[in-house]
Scaffold this active site. Structure first.
Site, short mmCIF file in Angstrom:
data_model
loop_
_atom_site.label_atom_id
_atom_site.label_comp_id
_atom_site.label_asym_id
_atom_site.label_seq_id
_atom_site.Cartn_x
_atom_site.Cartn_y
_atom_site.Cartn_z
N GLY A 165 27.30 -39.96 -52.21
CA GLY A 165 26.98 -39.94 -53.65
C GLY A 165 27.48 -38.65 -54.28
O GLY A 165 26.83 -38.05 -55.15
N ASN B 199 29.61 -37.64 -56.37
CA ASN B 199 29.90 -37.45 -57.81
C ASN B 199 28.63 -37.29 -58.64
O ASN B 199 28.71 -37.16 -59.86
CB ASN B 199 30.67 -38.67 -58.33
CG ASN B 199 29.83 -39.94 -58.23
OD1 ASN B 199 29.23 -40.20 -57.19
ND2 ASN B 199 29.75 -40.70 -59.30
N ARG C 194 31.50 -44.38 -55.26
CA ARG C 194 31.56 -45.84 -55.29
C ARG C 194 32.86 -46.43 -55.81
O ARG C 194 33.08 -47.62 -55.73
CB ARG C 194 30.40 -46.39 -56.12
CG ARG C 194 29.08 -46.26 -55.38
CD ARG C 194 28.08 -47.23 -55.87
NE ARG C 194 27.29 -46.71 -56.98
CZ ARG C 194 26.25 -47.34 -57.49
NH1 ARG C 194 25.90 -48.54 -57.02
NH2 ARG C 194 25.57 -46.81 -58.49
N LYS D 228 35.87 -42.47 -59.74
CA LYS D 228 34.90 -41.40 -59.50
C LYS D 228 35.49 -40.36 -58.54
O LYS D 228 35.25 -39.15 -58.69
CB LYS D 228 33.58 -41.98 -58.97
CG LYS D 228 32.88 -42.76 -60.08
CD LYS D 228 31.67 -43.55 -59.64
CE LYS D 228 31.20 -44.37 -60.84
NZ LYS D 228 30.00 -45.17 -60.57
N ILE E 259 26.08 -49.29 -50.27
CA ILE E 259 25.37 -48.63 -49.17
C ILE E 259 24.29 -49.51 -48.52
O ILE E 259 23.66 -49.12 -47.55
CB ILE E 259 24.76 -47.27 -49.61
CG1 ILE E 259 23.77 -47.41 -50.76
CG2 ILE E 259 25.85 -46.29 -49.99
CD1 ILE E 259 23.05 -46.10 -51.10
N TYR F 76 10.53 -46.22 -58.38
CA TYR F 76 11.40 -45.11 -57.95
C TYR F 76 10.68 -44.24 -56.91
O TYR F 76 11.24 -43.94 -55.85
CB TYR F 76 11.83 -44.26 -59.14
CG TYR F 76 12.55 -43.00 -58.70
CD1 TYR F 76 13.83 -43.08 -58.13
CD2 TYR F 76 11.94 -41.75 -58.80
CE1 TYR F 76 14.48 -41.92 -57.67
CE2 TYR F 76 12.59 -40.59 -58.35
CZ TYR F 76 13.85 -40.68 -57.78
OH TYR F 76 14.48 -39.55 -57.33
N LYS G 80 11.74 -43.50 -52.85
CA LYS G 80 11.95 -42.20 -52.21
C LYS G 80 11.00 -42.03 -51.02
O LYS G 80 11.37 -41.52 -49.97
CB LYS G 80 11.76 -41.06 -53.21
CG LYS G 80 12.74 -41.07 -54.36
CD LYS G 80 14.19 -41.08 -53.92
CE LYS G 80 14.68 -39.77 -53.33
NZ LYS G 80 16.13 -39.85 -52.97
#
Ligand code: NDP
Length: 348
Positions: free
Chosen positions: A7, A9, A32, A36, A61, A169, A173
């Protein structure tokens, strides 16, 4: 040494990549899409440190084995690719890429990453607690690395797509970090590496990733912009809310130090400067003369909010970070100045 940044970027990852390149590491960044990758090459060429940067497109992913190629010939990994937004309709939108991406990189490393010595995973303070779970009357509440956010995972289990996107979210995590620790414990006899997770709360500060417009800001910086510059979230209640934070350059440094320091092995580490009340950011912005962002009348909010005892809703014990990493954190005024100057150069 060559570091794999997934990831690469993203908001935080661009700063991690920059610090690594500045310190002489070679970096392989996964993104991705080709455009990018091109953005990254152009940016790092522009500041003259692209020589040891390599990019690789890893689209999905969630798929098994997607990192099999990416981990070859790598000495250390910073896994940062994970969705962070607040408009998920289904928990799986966030949880699947978070969990499967995390376990995927560990699996691929066992298979093809025999030279990997350290894997740092960007978890979050959301895996420890969430402002959605701490009521204002409990404050100040102090959390540490021994705490886990069990409320968000329970919410998501019970309510599914009716759970709030914030809980979705936080659950993504929490579940991803738990999966990482469980997987590495289960495979501890097969692995050449050890694991560190970093748990930052809100990350603010200047952006070097691709944000050609305000609409393309990443979630945490967009929130800061909305409070401090646009004044969209300017009710007294909103400005009295508080949380903890860290500057993006400090969490980036934390990643580099966590890759370098042997004492970080097997640790989850909270990375924070400390607490904030939203009104404090407005006060910091208005204290700067001349204004770094002359085209804007910055909102002043309700200065009287700060007359009372400054209490933070959610605070973290910083002693592990101090002992193992010892970062000298940016202050609110420093971060505010640099962020507003960055916005001004974009003409916002
Ligand atoms: P960004 O949104 O800027 O970066 C996220 C990165 O992850 C981007 O490269 C993005 O790729 C990639 N990504 C997102 N979803 C997927 C997916 N489904 N498949 C593959 N790649 C994906 O966010 P941040 O830099 O803020 O976040 C980086 C990490 O830090 C995340 O793990 C986040 O949870 C964590 N974090 C962030 C905090 C903050 O306040 N910013 C606080 C605590 C933790 P693309 O650009 O293609 O979308």
């Amino acid at each position: 040494d060559k570091v794999l940044v997934t990831g690469a970027n993203g908001y935080i990852a661009m700063w991690v990549t920059r610090l690594l390149l500045e310190r002489g590491y070679a970096v392989r960044g996964t993104v991705r899409s080709e455009d990018k990758a091109q953005f990254m090459k152009d940016y790092f060429n522009g500041i003259g440190i692209a020589e040891k940067l390599e990019t690789m497109v890893v689209e999905d992913i969630i798929k098994d084995g997607v990192f099999d190629e990416a981990v070859k010939g790598i000495d250390a990994i910073a896994h940062m690719a994970s969705p962070f937004h607040t408009h998920a309709k289904e928990p799986s939108e966030l949880i699947d890429p978070a969990v499967q991406g995390t376990v995927g990189i560990l699996k691929s490393t066992i298979k093809n990453g025999q030279s990997v010595k350290r894997i740092v995973i960007t978890s979050s303070a959301a895996a420890i607690t969430s402002s959605a779970t701490v009521s204002m009357s409990d404050k100040p509440a102090i959390f540490s690395e021994t705490d886990w956010n069990t409320v968000s995972t329970k919410e998501v289990e019970e309510k599914g797509s009716d759970a709030s996107p914030a809980h979705m979210y936080c659950a993504s995590k929490t579940l991803a970090e738990k999966a990482a620790w469980e997987y590495s414990e289960k495979h501890k006899n097969e692995v050449t590496w050890d694991l560190t997770t970093l748990n930052p709360p809100y990350v603010f500060g200047p952006a070097i990733h691709d944000v050609s417009s305000v609409a393309r800001l990443n979630t945490s910086l967009e929130l800061w912009y909305n409070y401090v510059v646009a004044g969209i979230l300017s009710s007294k209640d909103a400005l009295s809310d508080s949380e903890s934070w860290v500057d993006v350059r400090d969490i980036a440094l934390a990643h580099v130090l966590a890759l370098e320091k042997s004492e970080a092995a097997g640790e989850r580490i909270v990375i924070t400067e400390g607490g904030f009340i939203w009104q404090e950011w407005l006060a910091a912005a208005n204290s700067l003369t001349p204004s770094p962002i002359p085209s804007h009348d910055l909102p002043v909010g309700y200065p009287e909010i700060l007359d009372g005892e400054p209490v933070s809703d959610i605070r973290y014990n910083k002693s592990k970070e101090e002992r193992i990493l010892g970062i000298k954190f940016h202050t609110k005024v420093e971060t505010t100045k640099d962020t507003l100057e960055d916005f001004a150069t974009r003409g916002w």
